[in-house]
Design a protein around this motif. Structure first.
Motif, PDB file in Angstrom:
ATOM      1  N   ILE A  63       0.839  -1.204   0.000  1.00  0.00           N
ATOM      2  CA  ILE A  63       0.000   0.000   0.000  1.00  0.00           C
ATOM      3  C   ILE A  63       0.868   1.247   0.000  1.00  0.00           C
ATOM      4  CG2 ILE A  63      -1.602   1.368   1.411  1.00  0.00           C
ATOM      5  CD1 ILE A  63      -2.877  -1.323   2.272  1.00  0.00           C
ATOM      6  N   ASN A  64       1.894   1.256   0.830  1.00  0.00           N
ATOM      7  CA  ASN A  64       2.786   2.420   0.896  1.00  0.00           C
ATOM      8  C   ASN A  64       3.497   2.667  -0.433  1.00  0.00           C
ATOM      9  OD1 ASN A  64       3.056   3.770   3.660  1.00  0.00           O
ATOM     10  ND2 ASN A  64       2.939   1.612   4.168  1.00  0.00           N
ATOM     11  N   MET A  67       0.858   3.849  -3.201  1.00  0.00           N
ATOM     12  CA  MET A  67       0.381   5.222  -3.007  1.00  0.00           C
ATOM     13  C   MET A  67       1.487   6.245  -3.282  1.00  0.00           C
ATOM     14  SD  MET A  67      -2.800   5.170  -2.459  1.00  0.00           S
ATOM     15  CE  MET A  67      -2.860   3.787  -3.566  1.00  0.00           C
ATOM     16  N   SER A  68       2.712   5.930  -2.888  1.00  0.00           N
ATOM     17  CA  SER A  68       3.826   6.845  -3.158  1.00  0.00           C
ATOM     18  C   SER A  68       4.059   6.994  -4.654  1.00  0.00           C
ATOM     19  CB  SER A  68       5.107   6.332  -2.492  1.00  0.00           C
ATOM     20  OG  SER A  68       4.958   6.283  -1.102  1.00  0.00           O
TER      21      SER A  68
END
Length: 141
Positions: A63-64, A67-68
């Protein structure tokens, strides 16, 4: 037209790159024993969703990263549009609305750097939206 649309775009890019950088630094080692224990615990929690088995650690990392990368891509896409054509007012409005939602989430869940960068993006895209006025497009200099 003021450069506010580009400023908003760069705020998104800076947030994404900053987050990727922090993730990289954290992956190199965590001096916080509590953080190490939490990461190990997350690696031990596995579940299946949609037929794919993942650990909580893998999902959090994924997820990180997604999204980045999405923030960097969105900012770069806005910069490309601004370079090639007059920016539609709707795109400035979309950047403003997205930044406003991102700012609200950041205020509730994140530390100060993304809060500041999303606040800059809100102001910049909002200014670009207003500057486009009724003619529906804006020229980015």
């Amino acid at each position: 037209m003021p450069r506010s649309f580009r400023i908003g775009s760069w705020a998104w890019i800076a947030t994404g790159i900053g987050h990727l950088t922090i993730m990289g630094v954290m992956a190199l080692g965590d001096a916080d024993p509590a953080g190490d224990r939490a990461a190990e615990a997350a690696k031990g929690v596995a579940f299946a969703l949609g037929g794919i088995q993942r650990t909580l650690h893998e999902v959090n990392l994924g997820i990180n990263l997604v999204m980045s990368i999405a923030l960097v891509f969105g900012g770069l896409a806005c910069l490309v549009v601004a370079k090639e054509v007059p920016v539609p007012r709707a795109l400035a409005g979309l950047g403003f609305a997205a930044s406003l939602v991102l700012l609200a989430v950041a205020v509730v869940f994140l530390p100060s750097p993304p809060i500041v960068l999303f606040a800059v993006a809100v102001l910049a895209f909002g200014h670009a939206f207003v500057a486009a006025g009724r003619r529906g497009t804006l020229t980015v200099s």
